[in-house]
Design a protein around this motif. Structure first.
Motif, PDB file in Angstrom:
ATOM      1  N   UNK A 164     125.229  67.197  27.194  1.00  0.00           N
ATOM      2  CA  UNK A 164     125.344  66.418  28.425  1.00  0.00           C
ATOM      3  C   UNK A 164     123.949  66.263  29.021  1.00  0.00           C
ATOM      4  N   UNK A 165     123.232  65.269  28.537  1.00  0.00           N
ATOM      5  CA  UNK A 165     121.850  64.996  28.941  1.00  0.00           C
ATOM      6  C   UNK A 165     120.972  66.230  28.748  1.00  0.00           C
ATOM      7  N   UNK A 211     125.232  71.286   2.498  1.00  0.00           N
ATOM      8  CA  UNK A 211     125.824  72.132   1.457  1.00  0.00           C
ATOM      9  C   UNK A 211     126.917  73.050   2.018  1.00  0.00           C
ATOM     10  N   UNK A 212     126.959  73.188   3.355  1.00  0.00           N
ATOM     11  CA  UNK A 212     127.979  74.035   3.971  1.00  0.00           C
ATOM     12  C   UNK A 212     129.346  73.366   3.862  1.00  0.00           C
ATOM     13  N   UNK A 213     130.395  74.156   4.057  1.00  0.00           N
ATOM     14  CA  UNK A 213     131.751  73.611   4.038  1.00  0.00           C
ATOM     15  C   UNK A 213     131.925  72.544   5.112  1.00  0.00           C
ATOM     16  N   UNK A 214     131.359  72.782   6.272  1.00  0.00           N
ATOM     17  CA  UNK A 214     131.518  71.849   7.377  1.00  0.00           C
ATOM     18  C   UNK A 214     130.203  71.737   8.140  1.00  0.00           C
ATOM     19  N   UNK A 215     129.534  70.624   7.983  1.00  0.00           N
ATOM     20  CA  UNK A 215     128.286  70.404   8.701  1.00  0.00           C
ATOM     21  C   UNK A 215     128.595  70.158  10.176  1.00  0.00           C
ATOM     22  N   UNK A 216     127.757  70.693  11.072  1.00  0.00           N
ATOM     23  CA  UNK A 216     128.034  70.499  12.492  1.00  0.00           C
ATOM     24  C   UNK A 216     127.956  69.018  12.870  1.00  0.00           C
ATOM     25  N   UNK A 217     128.589  68.680  13.965  1.00  0.00           N
ATOM     26  CA  UNK A 217     128.591  67.302  14.453  1.00  0.00           C
ATOM     27  C   UNK A 217     128.123  67.328  15.896  1.00  0.00           C
ATOM     28  N   UNK A 218     127.232  66.394  16.235  1.00  0.00           N
ATOM     29  CA  UNK A 218     126.612  66.350  17.554  1.00  0.00           C
ATOM     30  C   UNK A 218     127.008  65.086  18.313  1.00  0.00           C
ATOM     31  N   UNK A 219     127.529  65.291  19.520  1.00  0.00           N
ATOM     32  CA  UNK A 219     127.812  64.216  20.461  1.00  0.00           C
ATOM     33  C   UNK A 219     126.781  64.328  21.576  1.00  0.00           C
ATOM     34  N   UNK A 220     126.158  63.216  21.940  1.00  0.00           N
ATOM     35  CA  UNK A 220     125.150  63.235  22.997  1.00  0.00           C
ATOM     36  C   UNK A 220     125.472  62.191  24.058  1.00  0.00           C
ATOM     37  N   UNK A 221     125.475  62.638  25.301  1.00  0.00           N
ATOM     38  CA  UNK A 221     125.599  61.754  26.456  1.00  0.00           C
ATOM     39  C   UNK A 221     124.258  61.846  27.157  1.00  0.00           C
TER      40      UNK A 221
END
Length: 175
Positions: free
Chosen positions: A43-44, A68-78
């Protein structure tokens, strides 16, 4: 023995600490472990650039970003301006600086609705979200993703944001 220590910071990083002190009734400091986060909502908060402890946050974010990981992180930006964090975001929402609080409240209300939590906080967040410029589809997808990764999601508020945004971020982290 009569010496005193004074420190001056050109940038005021105290709002997050004020929010935590308000919530816990004592002076505490948050320590985010982005290497363990599967979903991140900024959040900013330019945690990859100009935020406090960015060196540690960058390292944690990068560890969770390996394909290569099972689940790569996901980024949301406001955010209101293009930042390093926004440039790295999977999903970026550009809003006016004064609208960050409305978007944060809108996401918070959507998360509480998905968790089937109603009450005073949900009512307050819905009221704060009035006039939010955020696309309802973007907010719903973000909230759904945060809830789907419950316990592995983190919400960060930028140092320039008002106390309300920090309180919403901590409430979302608690949820």
């Amino acid at each position: 023995p009569k010496s005193k220590w004074f420190a001056y910071e050109a940038v005021d990083f105290s709002t997050n600490g004020q929010a935590l002190s308000h919530l816990f009734g004592a002076e505490v400091q948050a320590s985010y472990q982005l290497d363990k986060a599967h979903r991140i909502l900024s959040l900013d908060c330019d945690f990859l650039g100009a935020e406090l402890e960015s060196y540690r946050l960058i390292r944690g974010y990068a560890k969770g970003r390996k394909p290569s990981k099972d689940s790569m992180n996901r980024l949301y930006a406001v955010e209101s301006l293009m930042t390093i964090t926004g440039g790295n975001a999977d999903h970026r929402l550009r809003v006016r600086p004064t609208d960050v609080v409305r978007v944060a409240a809108q996401v918070g209300a959507a998360v509480l609705e998905l968790l089937e939590e109603s009450g005073e906080l949900a009512t307050i967040l819905k009221g704060l979200a009035t006039g939010s410029p955020a696309n309802a589809t973007w907010v719903a997808a973000c909230a759904k993703d945060l809830v789907a990764q419950k316990g592995r999601s983190v919400v960060l508020a930028g140092y320039a944001q008002p106390l309300a945004v920090h309180l919403i971020a901590h409430a979302l982290n608690h949820s």
